[in-house]
Design an enzyme around this catalytic site. Structure first.
Site, PDB file in Angstrom:
ATOM      1  N   ASP A   1      -0.995  -3.831   9.372  1.00 51.43           N
ATOM      2  CA  ASP A   1      -1.041  -3.768   7.957  1.00 51.43           C
ATOM      3  C   ASP A   1      -0.275  -4.740   7.203  1.00 51.43           C
ATOM      4  O   ASP A   1       0.408  -5.424   7.748  1.00 51.43           O
ATOM      5  CB  ASP A   1      -0.488  -2.234   7.383  1.00 51.43           C
ATOM      6  N   LYS A   2      -0.720  -4.868   5.876  1.00 49.81           N
ATOM      7  CA  LYS A   2      -0.154  -5.731   4.930  1.00 49.81           C
ATOM      8  C   LYS A   2       1.384  -5.115   4.121  1.00 49.81           C
ATOM      9  O   LYS A   2       2.506  -5.762   4.380  1.00 49.81           O
ATOM     10  CB  LYS A   2      -1.203  -6.558   4.166  1.00 49.81           C
ATOM     11  N   THR A   3       0.736  -4.346   3.275  1.00 49.44           N
ATOM     12  CA  THR A   3       1.635  -3.753   2.470  1.00 49.44           C
ATOM     13  C   THR A   3       3.033  -3.021   3.027  1.00 49.44           C
ATOM     14  O   THR A   3       2.448  -1.897   3.677  1.00 49.44           O
ATOM     15  CB  THR A   3       0.990  -3.109   1.185  1.00 49.44           C
TER      16      THR A   3
ATOM     17  N   LYS B   1      -5.106   3.248 -16.052  1.00 46.76           N
ATOM     18  CA  LYS B   1      -4.784   1.780 -15.289  1.00 46.76           C
ATOM     19  C   LYS B   1      -5.274   2.242 -13.879  1.00 46.76           C
ATOM     20  O   LYS B   1      -5.356   3.278 -13.075  1.00 46.76           O
ATOM     21  CB  LYS B   1      -3.242   1.802 -15.235  1.00 46.76           C
TER      22      LYS B   1
ATOM     23  N   ASP C   1       3.327   1.239   8.169  1.00 47.78           N
ATOM     24  CA  ASP C   1       4.395   1.593   7.679  1.00 47.78           C
ATOM     25  C   ASP C   1       3.940   2.961   6.769  1.00 47.78           C
ATOM     26  O   ASP C   1       4.749   3.761   6.486  1.00 47.78           O
ATOM     27  CB  ASP C   1       5.182   1.176   6.648  1.00 47.78           C
TER      28      ASP C   1
ATOM     29  N   ARG D   1      -0.123  -8.495  -6.707  1.00 53.66           N
ATOM     30  CA  ARG D   1      -0.973  -7.333  -6.815  1.00 53.66           C
ATOM     31  C   ARG D   1      -1.449  -6.998  -8.453  1.00 53.66           C
ATOM     32  O   ARG D   1      -0.522  -6.751  -9.209  1.00 53.66           O
ATOM     33  CB  ARG D   1      -0.290  -6.043  -6.171  1.00 53.66           C
TER      34      ARG D   1
ATOM     35  N   GLU E   1       4.433   2.186  -9.569  1.00 50.27           N
ATOM     36  CA  GLU E   1       4.706   2.885 -10.964  1.00 50.27           C
ATOM     37  C   GLU E   1       5.904   2.650 -11.376  1.00 50.27           C
ATOM     38  O   GLU E   1       6.320   2.386 -12.547  1.00 50.27           O
ATOM     39  CB  GLU E   1       4.296   4.321 -10.673  1.00 50.27           C
TER      40      GLU E   1
ATOM     41  N   GLY F   1      -5.733  -2.934   2.529  1.00 53.99           N
ATOM     42  CA  GLY F   1      -6.749  -2.251   1.771  1.00 53.99           C
ATOM     43  C   GLY F   1      -6.521  -3.371   0.385  1.00 53.99           C
ATOM     44  O   GLY F   1      -7.198  -3.023  -0.725  1.00 53.99           O
TER      45      GLY F   1
END
Length: 1464
Positions: free
Chosen positions: A582-584, A781, A1028, A816, A716, A897
């Site tokens: 995964d990346k994030t 948003k 994660d 992002r 957030e 994603g």
């Protein structure tokens, strides 16, 4: 917050209400004052809980007991009880075929007919194995039992002296009573033993045992204290006012006066007036479940009890910092708004607090007497494991408090996950709460999620089955030969055995053959390496301990070591060829920092990101010098910005060290230096950031004022924190709104509804009533493609274009991005929508889907405000780790994603991509398999001259070499959905196989798992997945090895992983050091284990050649038993635990050593047969060297004793065999330290004292005195020495030749270590000059990237941007992280509302700014974009700028990925 109460519809909407009533179970109002009707609801609702209401007749059996059966709240994770431990443990142990085999051989040895001399000793190995395993199981189960008892006996306050109709008193069976008595007796004996032991030591047992009881348990559950004090709550008076609708405290603002019951024929919804007119939006009467006319005994009280006694339907009272004992629906809390805060760390690892709310109709339940008068029915869905979903409804009959004879009104209120406290959570920052138990024990969500990690077996373990079968077949052949030969010889007659034997044992040759067959099974039992499995378990346990104890993989920030969850697959870590990441949160920190934004077409923000540095590095620039200059400029601008903010207002919540958004221009424009319109736009933008969220503010300090933001996603928190820094500080959140400090003035904003973020919506919205104007505004948003598809058609054309370009540049910097939009709602428009929303919220079935549909209807015709850009920095050491893994030959794929541009730039930043790669961007213009197949064929032929045939795939399976660093593949979720089709999977796999790196963007969790499965099964390789978050769980479980990172997104991935680490950089050490060691050790140990069993067993077999295969024992029987148990077991086990070819530093310095694991060369069938043949050769030498001494006749020892017996000959052979085997293991060991040499020496010499001691007992028969006879003969020592030399000389010669003339990589490195070439790793010398190694082909340009691009701009690589949703997009686009909305597609729907647009039309050219850093960056990026991008509509800016709302009309055209529109 989201309104969850139901209100009455207007007359025209009664049909909708009737349909909604069916969702409630079909109940309708009754004219009587009885409980709600229950007819017809049984089939729709799996669970019904009655509170102070008698059960319906159909819910009772013939004895009057409830039909529904609920799980007990007592949890048992232990397998055994004291009474059943021995039989159950033996039963489970004999599920192991190895133990069954041992038992069978032991039983055979008992019968004298099979010739076992000491059958009682033959039981020792089996008894030893069973005893050791039983002790281990008993210790583990004792600990589990203690934790179970501690958990089950945790105190909780239950309502007693009242009747719970849902359950009956348990009828405890006699067997259960007997088990309980046994357990109590054993506990009493244990306590008595402890007391007596302490008394003998002179210690007061009461003090020690009292201290033990006061200690908290070290488990996943934590109890705050043993004794819980009751919150002082005064008892209610005898009056009836507590049942009325008269408001109290803050309820005066939220509730109306008492209302008359409705006479409608439809289900009454809280929040409606009796006449069917809508109440004012801010004044809702939600009813009251307490019956004001019910006569109660008023004996009920809350009493401290145990968790194990909690039952479904019980009232419980939870106090602050206590743990939730079951899944509980909140009735009321100490907060007048019904809010409470919970910590879900035990469930998902997240430490931030989450708000949960009491039901509106139950908030007045505050005392035990209130619980007696509450009358309602809970209709709930069946228990399931989803932690984030729950649907239910409570139904009651609303009575008129002034007229007890008046018929009641049927009412209902939905129950969602926001009203549910889950078992294992902790109540925080709330004095108390009262709830009703919905699920207990094994039906709670935390228990249903327990043990979800699938069982995995290592590759070597799976392959061993075949090798054990081979040995068993050899054993079978040897036994058949023995039986057949023995039977044939008896049938011939006139043989030597006819003269020396006492006669036939079986009475006939066939029976003699059968007896001899089973005798041979006992004789050759060691050939089947049953003890190998036990040895492997010991070795893997030790390897797991070493991994856990490695301080170099300890993450001190979280106090988290590398934790093996599945300790039986450590050798698989040494064979990994593909890693899916995964990346994030995995490659990045998931610690978000607000860096840039675009407001009214003006970009703001100064930042120098890692992706930007990587981009400039590819252009040949000195990034260190440029980075230093840029950071100095940013620091100067930061000071200027903070100074401007201080002058603008005295913001007490501004902390200079926490400011991440740096833009003095923004502050300047906020003060009006660029005009009033831009100042209002900037101020409004920050206000929207401070309002559109679900963040909980937690004031942790008053001097200085400090508020900690509790957010469900770090995105957030970053947005709200930036608004705070700019003077729009979130101060307080209540049930009905938020308080924001706007430039020094606190204002209360009423939150009418919150449309929360989820993985399918990819956006969140808040509907706010503005305090100054009273207008109702919707703020939204989400992802850029999602927001742009919902903008008002034909408006803000220039603003869209400017903002789209800004977002594209932001994304190219690795940031992002989000879009911010708004819409004004009229009162009537909101009322109409609110009714639809309440109906959807009240649905029991498909509630989430209905809420999404209703939310989508209101989120249309939006006005764009701007965009934000947040940086998620790379974790420390990620680029170096990826480069290290690549050198080892491991291929890393990124499955994320995120948007394409973000993923690509992160790929360049972390060394996954480089400047010389040709990026293959796989984009399908048409949503069909034919177009995808054509593109696959085109790319395979164009770049690799391949056709995608099955023959090419078979060749690819055999090719484990790393691909050339010439190509990288980028694909998004839409295209991936097509190429994962069974007909295209082979071609796609071949295309990916040829690429150095693969980036899959905007993918869903299921697609991540599908890609992993495709590679694992399609190429027959070992795979590892690392992530994660919860969206990585499927991928982690699909891979051969799953690694979870304990990060910011919680511990869902950690809980389901095989190994858990604190940071990505530890993966290199886990795989390249521990993985390689474990695989090499286990492979070598297994081969040596087979070898030593072959030597021993075949030595016995050769002896059978000279005794007509009658099953005579060459060795004394204890030798056979102790050979694997004592004489040769420890050396091979220590080899598997401690052997080390090179140390950890050299392993990381030379990662190429890992490639033998990828090729699986440490354990192969060839190696197995080489060691088997070695064993056969050594067995021949061990037996026949002794045979050559004995075959001519006996001879006398120095003492005159004749050495012609079988027992003496067996000592010769056995001692030689033990020395040969242990020395052979020593030769194959790379590391000779004092411990290993000592263990080998002890194991080898042990046979001598054993022989000397055991042979001194006359009971041993002919073996009596054998030691003195044999040890006194020179021939014994000479034979042993010659046998060892003859056996080991070929192996030593082969090793010398191999290391001198055919050295392996590790041999060369070990020699260099001896030469001191790696002394720099230990600080003993300078690092040698490294030669540059490249795998690029010779025909590539040999100049630097900067020079190459100066010659031809067309040679620059293209960094493709994100993919907007196309007209052919179907379903979900994947899973994002938090509220960033990194992927998703537009949802087609209907609805048109009339907005009042905020004035943001004027677009100021950005070139007139004092420091146009954005334009400087954009101009530098233009050189990296090929000229055809603008014409082919390839960029995000081109796509977003022309994207119209997909809901504005039937003829809307949407732009596809390749620029081809499709009419909808």
């Amino acid at each position: 917050m989201r309104a969850l109460s139901r209100r009455k519809a207007e007359k025209g909407e009664e049909d909708d209400l009737e349909q909604a009533g069916q969702n409630f179970g079909g109940s309708r109002p009754t004219s009587s004052a009885g409980p709600p009707a229950v007819d017809g609801a049984e089939e729709d609702t799996p669970r019904r809980v009655f509170v102070n209401t008698p059960l319906a007749p159909e819910l009772l059996d013939e004895d009057g007991s409830p039909v529904q059966q609920f799980s007990r709240n007592k949890i048992r994770t232990a397998k055994y009880t004291p009474l059943i431990f021995i039989p159950k443990n033996l039963w489970l142990q004999f599920h192991n075929i190895a133990n069954v085999y041992f038992l069978f051989v032991t039983i055979l040895a008992i019968f004298p007919i099979f010739g076992a001399s000491n059958p009682e000793i033959g039981c020792i190995p089996l008894i030893f194995i069973l005893l050791v395993t039983a002790i281990k199981d008993a210790i583990e189960d004792y600990r589990r039992t203690n934790l179970d008892n501690e958990l089950n006996n945790t105190p909780v306050h239950l309502l007693v002296d009242w009747e719970n109709p849902n359950v009956t008193d348990e009828n405890i069976s006699y067997w259960r009573q007997f088990k309980k008595a046994t357990s109590r007796g054993l506990r009493a004996l244990s306590k008595y033993y402890k007391v007596q032991k302490l008394k003998r030591k002179g210690v007061d047992p009461h003090e020690v045992l009292g201290l033990e009881r006061s200690q908290t348990r070290a488990s996943v559950y934590t109890v705050a204290s043993e004794s819980i004090q009751m919150t002082p709550v005064s008892s209610p008076g005898p009056d009836k006012s507590r049942f009325s609708f008269a408001p109290t405290l803050k309820e005066a603002d939220a509730h109306e006066a008492p209302r008359s019951p409705s006479t409608s024929n439809f289900l009454q919804i809280p929040g409606q007036s009796a006449g069917g007119q809508r109440n004012n939006i801010s004044s809702r009467d939600n009813g009251n479940v307490m019956d004001p006319h019910k006569q109660c005994p008023e004996k009920a009280r809350f009493k401290s009890d145990y968790w194990k006694n909690v039952r479904v339907g019980d009232f419980v009272r939870i106090y602050n910092d206590e743990e939730i004992p079951a899944d509980i629906i909140i009735m009321s809390t100490s907060d007048v708004d019904g809010a409470c805060y919970v910590e879900t760390k035990n469930l998902d690892g997240e430490t931030n607090l989450k708000v949960r709310n009491a039901l509106r109709a139950t908030r007045r339940i505050r005392h035990a007497k209130d619980c007696e008068s509450a009358t309602f029915v809970l209709e709930s869905e069946a228990p399931h494991a989803n932690l984030y979903s729950y649907s239910g409804v409570i139904k009651w009959t609303q009575k008129d408090p002034t007229d007890p004879e008046k018929p009641g009104t049927e009412m209902a209120e939905p129950v969602s996950i926001n009203n549910l406290l889950l078992r294992g959570c902790m109540l925080r920052n709330t004095d108390w709460c009262i709830g009703i138990v919905a699920f207990t024990g094994d039906e709670t969500k935390i228990m249903m999620n327990a043990g979800i990690t699938p069982s995995k077996r290592s590759r070597i373990t799976r392959e061993l089955n075949w090798n054990v079968i081979v040995n068993f077949m050899i054993l079978l052949g040897m036994c058949l030969i023995s039986g057949i030969v023995q039977g044939v010889i008896w049938s011939k007659g006139n043989e030597s055995l006819n003269f020396f034997e006492f006669g036939s044992i079986g009475g006939s040759p066939p029976v003699d053959g059968i007896v001899t067959f089973w005798t041979a099974v006992i004789l050759f039992q060691n050939l089947v390496p049953i003890s190998l499995y036990i040895s492997i378990e010991i070795i893997k346990l030790a390897q797991a301990f070493f991994i856990y104890s490695d301080v170099d993989m300890y993450y001190d920030k979280l106090d988290y070591p590398c934790t093996p969850k599945s300790w039986n697959i450590s050798d698989d870590l040494g064979q990994i060829e593909y890693i899916f990441s995964d990346k994030t949160g995995t490659l990045t920190q998931n610690v978000m920092e607000f860096k840039k934004c675009s407001v009214n077409g003006i970009p703001y923000g100064e930042a120098y990101t890692e992706a930007q540095a990587g981009m400039e590095k590819r252009q040949g620039k000195d990034v260190e010098l440029i980075g230093e200059q840029r950071r100095a400029e940013i620091a100067q601008d930061r000071e200027s910005m903070i100074k401007g903010l201080r002058e603008l207002s005295d913001n007490p919540y501004l902390h200079d060290d926490k400011v991440t958004f740096v833009s003095s221009d923004f502050v300047s424009d906020l003060r009006g230096n660029s005009g009033q319109e831009q100042a209002e736009a900037n101020a409004h933008f920050m206000l929207v950031l401070a309002l559109c969220h679900t963040v909980l503010p937690d004031r942790i300090s008053n001097d200085p004022p400090t508020i900690e933001l509790k957010a469900q996603s770090p995105d957030e928190a970053a947005l709200v924190a930036t608004a705070r820094d700019c003077g729009y500080s979130l101060v307080e959140r209540s049930q009905n709104g938020v308080v924001v400090n706007v430039q020094g003035e606190e204002k209360h904003f009423e939150v009418l509804s919150t449309l929360e973020f989820n993985s399918s919506r990819k956006r969140m919205s808040a509907i706010i009533r503005m305090p100054d104007t009273g207008k109702i505004m919707l703020f939204c948003k989400g992802a850029d493609s999602i927001i742009y598809s919902r903008l008002r058609r034909g408006e803000q054309v220039e603003l869209r274009q400017e903002t789209a370009q800004h977002l594209e540049v932001f994304a190219r910097e690795g940031l992002r991005t989000l879009c911010i939009a708004e819409k004004e709602l009229s009162e009537q428009e909101y009322k109409t929508w609110s009714m639809q929303h309440d109906l959807a919220a009240a649905a029991v079935h498909d509630r989430e889907q209905k809420l999404d549909e209703v939310s989508d209807a209101i989120e249309q015709d939006l006005w764009l405000l701007g965009g934000t850009a947040i940086e998620d920095r790379l974790q420390d050491g990620v680029p170096d780790t990826i480069a290290l893994l690549a050198e080892a030959g491991i291929k890393l794929w990124v499955l994320t994603g995120d948007k394409v541009e973000t993923a690509i730039n992160i790929g360049f930043s972390c060394n996954l991509l480089d400047n010389n790669m040709d990026l293959i961007v796989f984009k399908v213009e048409e949503d069909n398999l034919e177009a995808a197949e054509a593109m696959l064929d085109e790319n395979l032929m164009k770049h690799f001259n391949m056709t995608g045939s099955a023959e090419e795939l078979e060749a690819a399976k055999k090719d484990h070499s790393p691909p050339a660093q010439t190509h990288a593949l980028v694909i998004d979720g839409d295209a991936l959905k097509l190429v994962l089709d069974e007909n295209l999977k082979t071609k796609f796999l071949l295309l990916c196989k040829q690429c150095k790196a693969v980036l899959c963007c905007r993918v869903s969790p299921s697609q991540k798992a599908a890609v992993c499965q495709m590679v694992k099964k399609g190429l027959d390789v070992m795979t590892l997945s690392i992530g994660d978050g919860a969206n990585d769980v499927a991928m982690i479980q699909e891979a051969d090895v799953g690694v979870g990172i304990a990060g910011e997104e919680g511990r869902q991935a950690v809980m389901c992983s095989d190994y858990a680490i604190g940071q990505f950089r530890y993966l290199g050490r886990l795989v390249l050091v521990h993985g390689r060691w474990s695989y090499r050790r286990l492979g070598e140990m297994t081969a040596n284990f087979f070898y030593k069993n072959i030597v021993w067993t075949f030595a016995l077999f050769w002896y059978q050649l000279y005794n007509s295969f009658d099953g005579s024992y060459l060795f004394e029987y204890t030798y056979i038993l102790l050979y694997n148990l004592a004489f040769t077991s420890l050396p091979v086990i220590l080899m598997g635990i401690l052997d080390q070819d090179v140390d950890d530093k050299v392993s990381l310095a030379v990662p190429q050593l890992y490639r033998r694991g990828i090729l699986r060369l440490e354990w192969t069938q060839t190696k197995f047969w080489i060691y088997m043949l070695d064993g056969i050769y050594h067995s021949v030498m061990c037996f026949f060297m002794t045979y050559l001494i004995f075959y001519l006749g006996g001879f006398a020892s120095g003492s005159g004793h004749e050495l012609a017996g079988r027992e003496q000959m067996g000592v010769y052979v056995a001692c030689s065999a033990v020395v040969v085997v242990n020395t052979y293991v020593l030769i194959n060991q790379y590391r000779w330290d004092w411990l290993f040499v000592l263990i080998v020496a002890i194991s080898t010499l042990l046979i001598w004292p054993w022989t000397a001691i055991y042979s001194q007992f006359p009971s041993v028969g002919l073996f009596f005195g054998a030691a003195g006879q044999v040890y006194g003969a020179l021939s014994f020592w000479a034979t042993a020495l010659l046998t060892v030399i003859v056996c080991l000389l070929p192996r030593m010669s082969a090793k010398v030749v191999q290391k001198l003339f055919f050295p392996r990589d590790v041999d060369i490195i070990r020699e260099q270590v001896r030469q001191g070439k790696f002394d720099y790793l230990y600080g003993k010398g300078p690092k040698p000059i490294e030669m540059k190694i490249t795998s690029l082909s010779s025909d590539l340009p040999d100049s630097s990237p900067a020079e190459m691009y100066e010659r031809d701009d067309e040679l620059r690589p293209i960094y493709p941007p994100s993919v907007a949703p196309t007209a052919t997009t179907r379903g979900k686009r994947g899973s994002g992280n938090g509220s960033d909305g990194t992927d998703g597609s537009g949802y087609p729907g209907t609805g048109a509302f009339t907005p009042k647009r905020f004035s943001l039309e004027r677009n100021r050219p950005s070139m007139d700014r004092a420091r146009p850093s954005f334009d400087r960056l954009r101009s530098s990026m233009e050189r990296t974009r090929a000229s055809f991008e603008a014409s082919s509509d390839f960029t995000s800016a081109a796509l977003l700028a022309r994207m119209e709302s997909t809901h504005s009309g039937p003829s809307t055209k949407r732009q596809s990925f390749g620029g081809i529109g499709e009419a909808r």
